[in-house]
Design a protein around this motif. Structure first.
Motif, PDB file in Angstrom:
ATOM      1  N   TYR A 218     -32.088  -0.385 -10.740  1.00 24.35           N
ATOM      2  CA  TYR A 218     -31.158  -1.382 -11.552  1.00 24.35           C
ATOM      3  C   TYR A 218     -30.616  -1.493 -10.334  1.00 24.35           C
ATOM      4  O   TYR A 218     -29.563  -2.439 -10.674  1.00 24.35           O
ATOM      5  CB  TYR A 218     -30.735   0.520 -12.088  1.00 24.35           C
ATOM      6  N   GLN A 219     -30.143  -0.807  -9.513  1.00 22.51           N
ATOM      7  CA  GLN A 219     -28.933  -1.199  -7.659  1.00 22.51           C
ATOM      8  C   GLN A 219     -29.043  -2.740  -7.862  1.00 22.51           C
ATOM      9  O   GLN A 219     -28.316  -3.149  -7.209  1.00 22.51           O
ATOM     10  CB  GLN A 219     -29.268   0.228  -7.212  1.00 22.51           C
ATOM     11  N   ALA A 220     -30.677  -3.000  -7.772  1.00 20.27           N
ATOM     12  CA  ALA A 220     -31.013  -3.711  -7.430  1.00 20.27           C
ATOM     13  C   ALA A 220     -30.444  -5.357  -8.499  1.00 20.27           C
ATOM     14  O   ALA A 220     -30.631  -6.138  -8.035  1.00 20.27           O
ATOM     15  CB  ALA A 220     -32.296  -4.381  -7.081  1.00 20.27           C
ATOM     16  N   LYS A 221     -30.265  -4.949  -9.852  1.00 20.12           N
ATOM     17  CA  LYS A 221     -29.893  -6.171 -10.519  1.00 20.12           C
ATOM     18  C   LYS A 221     -28.399  -5.909 -10.202  1.00 20.12           C
ATOM     19  O   LYS A 221     -28.014  -6.661 -10.866  1.00 20.12           O
ATOM     20  CB  LYS A 221     -30.627  -5.855 -11.781  1.00 20.12           C
ATOM     21  N   ARG A 222     -27.544  -5.116 -10.690  1.00 22.64           N
ATOM     22  CA  ARG A 222     -26.158  -5.111 -10.556  1.00 22.64           C
ATOM     23  C   ARG A 222     -25.684  -5.450  -9.361  1.00 22.64           C
ATOM     24  O   ARG A 222     -24.172  -5.992  -9.662  1.00 22.64           O
ATOM     25  CB  ARG A 222     -26.372  -2.664 -10.230  1.00 22.64           C
ATOM     26  N   LYS A 223     -25.981  -5.916  -8.110  1.00 24.35           N
ATOM     27  CA  LYS A 223     -25.253  -6.383  -7.561  1.00 24.35           C
ATOM     28  C   LYS A 223     -24.769  -7.818  -7.678  1.00 24.35           C
ATOM     29  O   LYS A 223     -23.957  -8.270  -6.717  1.00 24.35           O
ATOM     30  CB  LYS A 223     -26.986  -6.947  -5.986  1.00 24.35           C
ATOM     31  N   ILE A 236     -23.307  -8.686 -21.588  1.00 24.59           N
ATOM     32  CA  ILE A 236     -24.344  -8.032 -20.818  1.00 24.59           C
ATOM     33  C   ILE A 236     -24.777  -7.051 -22.271  1.00 24.59           C
ATOM     34  O   ILE A 236     -23.698  -7.416 -23.310  1.00 24.59           O
ATOM     35  CB  ILE A 236     -23.374  -6.824 -20.605  1.00 24.59           C
ATOM     36  N   ASN A 237     -26.281  -7.358 -22.021  1.00 22.59           N
ATOM     37  CA  ASN A 237     -26.727  -6.807 -23.397  1.00 22.59           C
ATOM     38  C   ASN A 237     -26.564  -5.697 -23.640  1.00 22.59           C
ATOM     39  O   ASN A 237     -27.195  -4.382 -23.000  1.00 22.59           O
ATOM     40  CB  ASN A 237     -28.130  -7.161 -23.551  1.00 22.59           C
ATOM     41  N   ILE A 238     -25.532  -4.744 -24.383  1.00 25.21           N
ATOM     42  CA  ILE A 238     -25.762  -3.373 -24.003  1.00 25.21           C
ATOM     43  C   ILE A 238     -26.367  -2.351 -25.092  1.00 25.21           C
ATOM     44  O   ILE A 238     -25.686  -1.373 -25.756  1.00 25.21           O
ATOM     45  CB  ILE A 238     -23.965  -3.013 -24.802  1.00 25.21           C
ATOM     46  N   ASP A 239     -27.258  -3.349 -26.361  1.00 26.12           N
ATOM     47  CA  ASP A 239     -27.973  -2.640 -26.806  1.00 26.12           C
ATOM     48  C   ASP A 239     -29.180  -2.020 -26.008  1.00 26.12           C
ATOM     49  O   ASP A 239     -30.124  -1.115 -26.069  1.00 26.12           O
ATOM     50  CB  ASP A 239     -29.248  -3.394 -27.817  1.00 26.12           C
ATOM     51  N   ASN A 240     -29.478  -2.616 -24.255  1.00 22.47           N
ATOM     52  CA  ASN A 240     -29.955  -1.660 -24.038  1.00 22.47           C
ATOM     53  C   ASN A 240     -29.450  -0.859 -22.947  1.00 22.47           C
ATOM     54  O   ASN A 240     -28.298  -0.903 -22.647  1.00 22.47           O
ATOM     55  CB  ASN A 240     -30.568  -3.608 -22.805  1.00 22.47           C
ATOM     56  N   ARG A 245     -24.707   0.871 -19.961  1.00 20.15           N
ATOM     57  CA  ARG A 245     -24.509   1.394 -18.620  1.00 20.15           C
ATOM     58  C   ARG A 245     -23.225   0.192 -17.236  1.00 20.15           C
ATOM     59  O   ARG A 245     -22.042   0.916 -17.128  1.00 20.15           O
ATOM     60  CB  ARG A 245     -25.524   2.642 -18.026  1.00 20.15           C
ATOM     61  N   LEU A 246     -24.264  -0.305 -17.456  1.00 20.00           N
ATOM     62  CA  LEU A 246     -23.548  -1.517 -16.686  1.00 20.00           C
ATOM     63  C   LEU A 246     -22.384  -2.069 -17.156  1.00 20.00           C
ATOM     64  O   LEU A 246     -21.184  -2.414 -15.646  1.00 20.00           O
ATOM     65  CB  LEU A 246     -24.268  -2.788 -16.687  1.00 20.00           C
ATOM     66  N   ALA A 247     -22.063  -2.222 -18.479  1.00 15.03           N
ATOM     67  CA  ALA A 247     -20.991  -2.407 -18.883  1.00 15.03           C
ATOM     68  C   ALA A 247     -19.776  -1.737 -18.724  1.00 15.03           C
ATOM     69  O   ALA A 247     -18.417  -1.221 -18.230  1.00 15.03           O
ATOM     70  CB  ALA A 247     -21.065  -2.884 -20.818  1.00 15.03           C
ATOM     71  N   GLY A 248     -20.116  -0.393 -18.382  1.00 16.01           N
ATOM     72  CA  GLY A 248     -19.259   0.612 -17.921  1.00 16.01           C
ATOM     73  C   GLY A 248     -18.595   0.688 -16.585  1.00 16.01           C
ATOM     74  O   GLY A 248     -17.407   1.556 -16.379  1.00 16.01           O
ATOM     75  N   GLU A 249     -19.726   0.393 -16.164  1.00 13.00           N
ATOM     76  CA  GLU A 249     -19.389   0.431 -14.733  1.00 13.00           C
ATOM     77  C   GLU A 249     -19.122  -0.429 -13.869  1.00 13.00           C
ATOM     78  O   GLU A 249     -17.896  -0.051 -12.239  1.00 13.00           O
ATOM     79  CB  GLU A 249     -20.807   0.831 -13.596  1.00 13.00           C
ATOM     80  N   ILE A 250     -18.606  -2.100 -14.396  1.00 16.17           N
ATOM     81  CA  ILE A 250     -17.897  -2.981 -13.503  1.00 16.17           C
ATOM     82  C   ILE A 250     -16.309  -3.012 -14.902  1.00 16.17           C
ATOM     83  O   ILE A 250     -16.480  -3.258 -15.382  1.00 16.17           O
ATOM     84  CB  ILE A 250     -18.445  -4.228 -14.153  1.00 16.17           C
ATOM     85  N   TYR A 251     -15.581  -4.059 -13.725  1.00 22.09           N
ATOM     86  CA  TYR A 251     -14.097  -4.310 -14.269  1.00 22.09           C
ATOM     87  C   TYR A 251     -13.899  -5.668 -13.885  1.00 22.09           C
ATOM     88  O   TYR A 251     -14.410  -6.070 -12.360  1.00 22.09           O
ATOM     89  CB  TYR A 251     -13.967  -3.407 -13.205  1.00 22.09           C
TER      90      TYR A 251
END
Length: 492
Positions: A218-223, A236-240, A245-251
């Motif tokens: 996950y951290q690799a993708k998050r980069k 972002i697909n938020i059904d996954n 999680r990613l949608a809540g971590e980025i700004y």
């Protein structure tokens, strides 16, 4: 460009400062590509260490070599070496500068995720070409204008990425749809590209032979979404679960899409058939009907991601939907093979448990008769997913035919043993083991009856089979067509 210009802003040390005044006519991290005037960057890879080839690079005419300051390889004191912290990261920046930052002029849409990257990238290219001009870099091939280049990697090296974007700029292309693999992100291949848009399709188990666990994966993708500079727009697909999680971590807040969870772009009234999918996209209180000639429910997510990218470019939503009507699918992605037989045959690239579940569960809902599934698992890859893929195949198929799929250095029979552990057995279910892939496909076609669905999974668009370290020509689609033509049932 002079070496000091290429290295501007990079922390480094040079034993011979005069080397910085030299002009770098060429740039490479491959010692085989070095020629007079080349700046060679030594990178420690998975199987080879570029530092071993530094002296060879100088013999071929390199003007200087950039090396990792932590490398324990000894070098002669007189060699014009430039030492830096992370040669992978530096090479990515040097490649962008060498080609004058082409991603600043070509709007790049980067697509990452475990499944759906290829289909989404083709959809983005298709839609964008309706309004502008869009190149493609991904698993199936690379496309620059009308030129098609065979793909070596889903996401090629930093040098090749920037070279292709520079070529797109040269021929007047305004956009590029690009698949971004987790390996490319880990290895900083795209570290210094500017992304106009970035799409997260999903994250499910895969590549755990490379990453120690799902969190590392996950951290690799998050980069892609937190890199500098950050993508201008994120989808972002938020059904996954990982997408949510990613949608809540980025700004700043990303654009979201989905079917179940409330999102900026949602699909309603979904209809799925073997001929394609149809649904309504709700975007900012607008409801736009969409129809695409691709089967399976999971393709709704791929269409949503591509639609959202085009919508936020400011293009007319009805025109976007109209362009999707002419989309004819992606090579090797639920690709129908029809030679006039009285049953259905589809070839798909699915090679992870989640991809298997998506394809098989969707087809199961559409199947009037039996499902016959042919598949194997790649050798020298994540073996933990093998019984999980077996489980999915056994759960949804009436007949499972286990066979080889790029066994590489592993014993094919041992791979099949690991898969078969997960295959559920029950009365009426048939499980066959036929190691030879062509023979396995032949058997599946031979036992298929009118109205059955035969799924040949794992290789998709690939036109080879890797046994040991040798590539042998093998294309599921061509093999199926040949076998169907030879069958007396064709045209029945």
């Amino acid at each position: 460009m002079e070496i000091k210009e290429l290295l501007q802003g990079i922390k480094f040390s040079a034993a011979h400062p005069s080397v910085l005044e030299r002009e770098a006519l060429h740039l490479t991290c491959q010692s085989t590509d070095v020629k007079p005037g080349t700046l060679f960057v030594a990178i420690k890879g998975e199987s080879k260490d570029g530092h071993v080839f530094v002296e060879d690079a100088f013999r071929k005419g390199a003007v200087a070599c950039v090396t990792d300051m932590h490398s324990d390889k000894p070098f002669a004191a007189q060699l014009p070496l430039i030492r830096t912290e992370n040669t992978r990261f530096v090479f990515s920046l040097l490649a962008a500068r060498h080609f004058l930052h082409p991603s600043r002029d070509v709007g790049v849409t980067g697509i990452t995720g475990t499944n759906g990257k290829t289909t989404t990238s083709f959809l983005v290219q298709h839609i964008f070409n309706r309004f502008s001009s869009c190149g493609l870099i991904g698993t199936v091939h690379y496309q620059i204008g009308n030129q098609i280049i065979p793909s070596k990697n889903t996401t090629p090296s930093a040098y090749d990425l920037n070279w292709m974007l520079a070529q797109m700029k040269k021929v007047g292309m305004k956009h590029c749809s690009m698949e971004i693999s987790s390996h490319a992100l880990t290895q900083d291949r795209a570290a210094h590209l500017r992304f106009r848009s970035a799409v997260f399709t999903n994250l499910t188990q895969d590549h755990l032979d490379y990453y120690k666990d799902m969190e590392t994966y996950y951290q690799a993708k998050r980069k892609l979404f937190v890199k500098t500079p950050r993508p201008e727009k994120v989808f972002i697909n938020i059904d996954n679960a990982y997408g949510a999680r990613l949608a809540g971590e980025i700004y700043p807040r990303p654009f979201t899409f989905g079917i179940v969870n409330k999102a900026d772009f949602m699909a309603h009234d979904i209809r799925v058939g073997l001929g394609g999918i149809a649904f309504n996209v709700r975007a900012r209180e607008k409801l736009i009907p969409v129809r695409v000639a691709m089967p399976c429910l999971h393709n709704v997510y791929n269409v949503l991601g591509a639609f959202a990218c085009a919508y936020e470019e400011g293009w007319d939503p009805e025109a976007i939907a109209d362009s999707l009507r002419t989309f004819r699918g992606v090579p090797g992605r639920m690709q129908k093979v029809d030679a006039g037989q009285d049953f259905f045959v589809f070839v798909d690239y699915a090679h992870s448990p989640d991809a298997f579940h998506n394809v098989l569960s969707s087809v199961k809902k559409l199947a009037a008769k039996r499902i016959i599934t042919v598949f194997g698992c790649g050798g020298d890859r994540d073996n933990a997913k093998r019984p999980l893929m077996g489980r999915e195949a056994g759960l949804f198929s009436d007949t499972v035919v286990l066979t080889s799929d790029n066994p590489r250095s592993e014993d094919p029979e041992k791979i099949l043993d690991q898969i078969q552990v997960g295959v559920e057995t029950r009365p009426g279910k048939q499980v066959l083991r036929i190691t030879n892939r062509e023979e396995a496909i032949h058997r599946a076609l031979d036992i298929a009856e009118a109205g059955d669905i035969v799924l040949v999974l794992g290789k998709g668009h690939e036109n080879y089979q890797i046994v040991g370290d040798q590539k042998h020509p093998f294309d599921d689609r061509l093999v199926i067509e040949k076998l169907l033509r030879e069958s007396a049932r064709v045209g029945a």
